[in-house]
Design a protein around this motif. Structure first.
Motif, PDB file in Angstrom:
ATOM      1  N   GLU A   1      60.511  -7.797  23.817  1.00 25.74           N
ATOM      2  CA  GLU A   1      60.390  -6.494  24.474  1.00 25.74           C
ATOM      3  C   GLU A   1      61.133  -5.390  23.711  1.00 25.74           C
ATOM      4  O   GLU A   1      60.728  -4.233  23.739  1.00 25.74           O
ATOM      5  N   HIS A   2      62.207  -5.766  23.041  1.00 26.62           N
ATOM      6  CA  HIS A   2      62.948  -4.775  22.253  1.00 26.62           C
ATOM      7  C   HIS A   2      62.052  -4.198  21.164  1.00 26.62           C
ATOM      8  O   HIS A   2      61.977  -2.986  20.961  1.00 26.62           O
ATOM      9  N   LYS A   3      61.353  -5.070  20.475  1.00 22.02           N
ATOM     10  CA  LYS A   3      60.454  -4.627  19.413  1.00 22.02           C
ATOM     11  C   LYS A   3      59.233  -3.922  19.994  1.00 22.02           C
ATOM     12  O   LYS A   3      58.720  -2.961  19.411  1.00 22.02           O
ATOM     13  N   ALA A   4      58.758  -4.401  21.139  1.00 24.09           N
ATOM     14  CA  ALA A   4      57.575  -3.793  21.755  1.00 24.09           C
ATOM     15  C   ALA A   4      57.804  -2.322  22.088  1.00 24.09           C
ATOM     16  O   ALA A   4      56.888  -1.502  21.969  1.00 24.09           O
ATOM     17  N   SER A   5      59.032  -1.974  22.482  1.00 27.21           N
ATOM     18  CA  SER A   5      59.303  -0.570  22.803  1.00 27.21           C
ATOM     19  C   SER A   5      59.151   0.305  21.572  1.00 27.21           C
ATOM     20  O   SER A   5      58.664   1.441  21.642  1.00 27.21           O
ATOM     21  N   ARG A   6      59.529  -0.231  20.397  1.00 27.00           N
ATOM     22  CA  ARG A   6      59.361   0.526  19.157  1.00 27.00           C
ATOM     23  C   ARG A   6      57.896   0.551  18.721  1.00 27.00           C
ATOM     24  O   ARG A   6      57.412   1.553  18.178  1.00 27.00           O
ATOM     25  N   PHE A   7      57.182  -0.525  18.977  1.00 28.69           N
ATOM     26  CA  PHE A   7      55.744  -0.540  18.713  1.00 28.69           C
ATOM     27  C   PHE A   7      55.044   0.557  19.516  1.00 28.69           C
ATOM     28  O   PHE A   7      54.198   1.290  18.991  1.00 28.69           O
ATOM     29  N   ARG A   8      55.408   0.653  20.775  1.00 22.93           N
ATOM     30  CA  ARG A   8      54.761   1.658  21.634  1.00 22.93           C
ATOM     31  C   ARG A   8      55.077   3.074  21.146  1.00 22.93           C
ATOM     32  O   ARG A   8      54.223   3.959  21.226  1.00 22.93           O
TER      33      ARG A   8
END
Length: 383
Positions: free
Chosen positions: A217-224
């Protein structure tokens, strides 16, 4: 959008030949340490280690696939355990690794390797940097955006290193290990508003780097955040479309990305011409990323409902352009199963599917009926 260290006056100091002598000494220390069985992993000697996001065990949505597809699989890519991978494709528990921040003090960087205290951290020592050595530079602090795989494969450079950039910039101007000259890099850096210094040879007093490969989820926030940048002020002709992304020739690094190296992967679809013709009759948009600029590519992909393509770097374009509830269909060689995009699709709330080919010499045959039925199945799941 990147600059060589020799052109960056911001934190560089006068060249010091002593760093070349110290590098030679570090290489000797490393060889001796390895010979005597000592720990040579530089990350284990980090000045500080901070876990930004913990390891998690999840049970994601099952992969979309027709019955009988998994039985065709004979081998996995990168030494993965086939039985475990298939179980996870069916929705079984899957471990998602952490995001970790490391701080290394007083290190030397040369030719894609970080050296210190008889230890090293390898990135890409095989890339051809030319016959002219870059001058030594000095930095008080640097944030490294690179991953090992991002130095070899464009898809990982785009999906991993460009998201890690948002962490690395917290330590000032981000820096990168040398990478191949992939044609779409500059376009994406401009689109994301990113720039970096490419490290050739340098002494860094405080180097911050990240283990940021896992799609948590940490990386997903940057993906978004990057997906939002792509979606803003960009023309889209693809909203609601199904798109077939043809594979190019430049996804890997050099010399790793040579034709001989790539052919060893067995990722040649023998009947691709038949597939493309049939998909065009079905109204599917055919896109070859290597023939387009990044703005043209974004226009062809942004908002697509489904992106289809041979498993490989070109599918990474879909991670930033698919509709928020879209799906990715990866065509898999039977002797090289690899699902590098499954975790990213799951954490972003999208669907992932596969269709597996039938083994042939120097490649594989993809049954057209299987592909069309899997597209229909995914389309139904997305409704």
């Amino acid at each position: 959008m990147f600059q060589k260290t020799s052109t960056m006056p911001m934190t560089t100091r006068p060249i010091r030949s002593t760093w070349q002598h110290r590098l030679a000494f570090e290489r000797i220390r490393f060889r001796l340490a390895r010979r005597f069985g000592l720990d040579v992993n530089l990350l284990n000697a980090a000045a500080s280690v901070e876990e930004l996001h913990p390891t998690e065990k999840i049970a994601g949505a099952p992969c979309i696939a027709l019955p009988g597809q998994f039985e065709r699989i004979s081998k996995g890519g990168f030494d993965i355990d086939i039985a475990e991978e298939i179980a996870q494709l069916k929705g079984g528990p899957r471990e998602i690794g952490p995001t970790v921040r490391y701080v290394l003090d007083n290190v030397l960087v040369s030719h894609g390797i970080i050296h210190a205290r008889g230890r090293r951290k390898l990135f890409n020592s095989t890339i051809d940097l030319g016959s002219v050595q870059s001058p030594w530079a000095e930095y008080d602090e640097a944030g490294l955006r690179s991953s090992y795989v991002g130095c070899y494969f464009f898809g990982h450079w785009l999906a991993d290193d460009c998201t890690t950039h948002l962490l690395a910039q917290q330590s000032g101007t981000p820096m990168s290990m040398p990478t191949p000259p992939w044609p779409n890099c500059a376009g994406y850096l401009g689109l994301f508003g990113q720039s970096y210094i490419e490290l050739g040879r340098a002494h860094v007093r405080r180097l911050v780097l990240y283990d940021d490969i896992a799609h948590n989820e940490h990386k997903a926030s940057r993906f978004r955040a990057l997906r939002a940048r792509v979606g803003s002020n960009n023309e889209s002709r693809a909203a609601g479309r199904i798109v077939y992304l043809m594979r190019g020739r430049l996804g890997g690094a050099q010399p790793v990305g040579t034709d001989a190296y790539r052919s060893s992967f067995g990722r040649t679809i023998h009947n691709e011409a038949e597939i493309v013709e049939a998909l065009m009759r079905q109204g599917v948009t055919i896109v070859c990323a290597e023939t387009l600029t990044v703005p043209q590519l974004i226009a062809e992909l942004l908002g697509a409902r489904i992106v289809i393509g041979l498993e490989g770097s070109q599918l990474s374009h879909g991670l930033f352009t698919l509709h928020d509830k879209g799906g990715m269909l990866a065509i898999q060689p039977p002797d090289r199963l690899y699902n590098g995009y499954m975790d990213a699709m799951n954490v972003l709330g999208m669907r992932y599917g596969i269709v597996v080919g039938e083994q042939r010499q120097s490649g594989f045959h993809l049954p057209l009926g299987d592909l069309l039925r899997t597209i229909d199945l995914m389309d139904t799941k997305l409704c």
